[in-house]
Each structure stands twice: as C-alpha cells, then as structure tokens.
Design an enzyme around this catalytic site. Structure first.
Site, PDB file in Angstrom:
ATOM      1  N   GLN A 133       0.806  -1.217   0.000  1.00  0.00           N
ATOM      2  CA  GLN A 133       0.000   0.000   0.000  1.00  0.00           C
ATOM      3  C   GLN A 133       0.838   1.266   0.000  1.00  0.00           C
ATOM      4  O   GLN A 133       0.316   2.360  -0.255  1.00  0.00           O
ATOM      5  CB  GLN A 133      -0.939   0.003   1.211  1.00  0.00           C
ATOM      6  CG  GLN A 133      -0.234   0.177   2.558  1.00  0.00           C
ATOM      7  CD  GLN A 133      -1.185   0.022   3.722  1.00  0.00           C
ATOM      8  OE1 GLN A 133      -1.665  -1.078   4.008  1.00  0.00           O
ATOM      9  NE2 GLN A 133      -1.474   1.120   4.407  1.00  0.00           N
ATOM     10  N   ASN A 284      -0.931  -9.418   4.754  1.00  0.00           N
ATOM     11  CA  ASN A 284      -0.872  -7.981   4.969  1.00  0.00           C
ATOM     12  C   ASN A 284      -0.640  -7.267   3.639  1.00  0.00           C
ATOM     13  O   ASN A 284      -0.513  -7.916   2.593  1.00  0.00           O
ATOM     14  CB  ASN A 284       0.240  -7.643   5.971  1.00  0.00           C
ATOM     15  CG  ASN A 284       0.022  -6.315   6.667  1.00  0.00           C
ATOM     16  OD1 ASN A 284      -0.874  -5.545   6.339  1.00  0.00           O
ATOM     17  ND2 ASN A 284       0.862  -6.023   7.641  1.00  0.00           N
TER      18      ASN A 284
END
Length: 315
Positions: A133, A284
């Site tokens: 991200q 994740n």
C-alpha cells in the site's frame, strides 16, 4: 543485545564507519554506538533509505535506537523492519487508518472447537501475491480486494488481481482514500458499481480523482461474521476480510504472534487456519519484505481482535 542483532552487526560492521559522523561530537564513541551504526547502515541499504539532511538523519537514528530496544524485548517475533525509523505515532498515522463501525460488539468467543482444521488459501490458488500500500492509509482497500479476489476465484476458477486504487478514488460514503476506510463500505460499492482489474486501473498510493473505467467484476452482497466460531467456519470456505489491532505489527518479523490488544485499526486478509500449529494465517499489504514474506501468523483465539469485525463478499 540479543544474538540475532549481534549476528546482523557482524555482517555489516564495515558499513558503520560511514555513518558514525552523525553521532554527536561531545561524547566518546562506544562499542554500543558502533553496533547501532552498523545496524543503521545495513537498514538504510536494505530498505533504500536516503537522508539529504544530516540533522534529520541524526534524529532518525535516535528513533531507530529507541525502536531497537523494543525489538530486543521480543526476539521471538520482532526484527528490524522497514518501519524502524518511524516513531510509533508516525507509524500509526500513516499505516493504521481503519474507520471503525459504530456500536461494535466484542466477540465473547476466544476458544472454539478447531479439531482437524487445516486450511491455507494461498496454496489453493485463491490469493494474489502480496501487495504494498505504500505510504497511503488504504489498508481497507487491500483487505477488500483480497476477499473479493478469493470469492471470484471460487466461483470462476480464475484468479484476477483487482484495483485498490479504484476503491481509493471512487468508494466514498465514509471511506476517505489514503486517510482510511472500511471494508464493508467498499463491499457495498463493488456490489453496486463493480470493480476493474489492477492492470486497467493501477495502484498509485495517492488520492486521485475517480476515473471512468470498465468495472466488470461484481459481488451480490457481503456478510458480517458474528464471532470466532463463525469466523473459523467461514474461513474454511473462502478468504475473509478482517480488522486487527496492528500497533505492534511495526516490529513483526517472524513466528506466531500474540502481543497485541483489540483496538482495531488495520484491515488485512485472513487466508487460513492451522489446528496443528494453533494459528491464523493473515495476508498484509506492506510488501514481501515485512513479516513472513508479507504474512503474519496470529495465535489461535481472538488475537488482536481479529474476530471482532470480519466480513466476506458473496459472489
């Protein structure tokens, strides 16, 4: 220092000399200073960290030094991650931006019948490679796409990487792009508008204007999970979007982890459970250099509050 840190020091000792100029000139350089500088130099090389201002770098070295103390407190789980030059508050502000539901009820189930459960969706073709991200608080979008990618794979037998940036730019009504969001809200948006592929609407790690795009992938609805028993049952059927307390994920490197509370602040993807190992397997969105190649194993039970706000899409 623990053995792992000392081994790391030995491997990077030659790099220390170049960085010792950032130590203050008013005290004698100790062996501990040299050890820290060796680790700092190795950290900069491994994670491509660059600092144009010597004073700013000196401050980051101080932060790094304080974080080393935390790492030493839990050698079973902790290591030198890419976040070691961030204070805890900086880490939280940048990466932990989940927007919580109002009136959340905590799961009462911390123990459950897990006899014989061994499921790992990464080995069954239902999980895309670990994504990153970047410095954008968009964890919620990655948790959402991961769950939808899994659901669509199970219905079509084809794994397609979907666009987080589309959700960052377009899914509002409570979601705030890089400033945080919620998986349920994103599920509702996909059910109404669909979602494009990652290739057609690539990730930029910044807030952008919503662009018109072909969004052929849809879900019919989503379902909230009630407790740990329900979560264990549902993860045997598909990957699940979950929220966790990730405050201490800043330092996580390996092994089964349980050093966390239940203040939910991060969206991730539950991809498996092992009764034999007594852990949940979680994907994740911080790249493969974090944790166990981008994954973390959380201890069985309601560890990090993972049962408290879980949901899944219905393809």
């Amino acid at each position: 220092m623990n053995k792992n840190l000392l081994f790391a020091i030995a491997g990077f000792a030659l790099l220390a000399a170049a960085s010792t100029l950032f130590l203050t000139k008013t005290h004698q350089i100790t062996q501990q200073d040299q050890n820290v500088m060796a680790l700092w130099s190795a950290f900069k090389v491994k994670y491509n960290k660059k600092f144009a201002d010597p004073d700013f770098e000196h401050y980051r070295i101080q932060v790094f030094t304080e974080n080393l103390k935390v790492v030493e407190s839990n050698p079973k789980n902790y290591g030198i991650t890419q976040f070691m030059d961030l204070t805890r508050e900086e880490f939280k502000q940048t990466y932990l931006n989940l927007k919580m539901k109002k009136g959340l009820k905590t799961s009462a189930s911390t123990e459950f019948n897990d006899a014989g459960v061994e499921i790992d969706w990464t080995t069954k073709g239902a999980v895309t490679p670990v994504k990153n991200q970047g410095q954008c608080g968009s964890c919620w979008s990655f948790s959402t796409t991961g769950a939808v990618e899994g659901a669509l794979f199970l219905s079509t037998k084809k794994l397609t990487s979907l666009s987080e940036q589309y959700l960052v730019d377009c899914s509002k009504d409570g979601n705030q792009g890089c400033n945080g969001g919620l998986m349920d809200t994103a599920f509702e948006y996909i059910a109404e508008h669909g979602i494009p592929t990652e290739e057609s609407y690539p990730y930029k790690a910044v807030d952008g204007k919503c662009k018109k795009a072909s969004a052929p992938y849809k879900i019919s609805s989503h379902t909230d999970i009630q407790d740990c028993d329900d979560l264990l049952n549902k993860v045997q059927k598909q990957p699940i979007a979950i929220a966790v307390d990730a405050n201490n994920f800043q330092y996580y490197e390996k092994d089964i982890f349980s050093n966390c509370g239940t203040d939910l602040d991060h969206g991730v993807l539950l991809v498996g459970y092992s009764q034999k190992g007594q852990y949940w397997k979680v994907k994740n969105s911080w790249g493969t250099s974090w944790g166990e190649n981008g994954y973390i194993r959380l201890a069985a039970g309601n560890t990090c509050g993972l049962c408290n706000m879980a949901s899944f899409p219905n393809a």
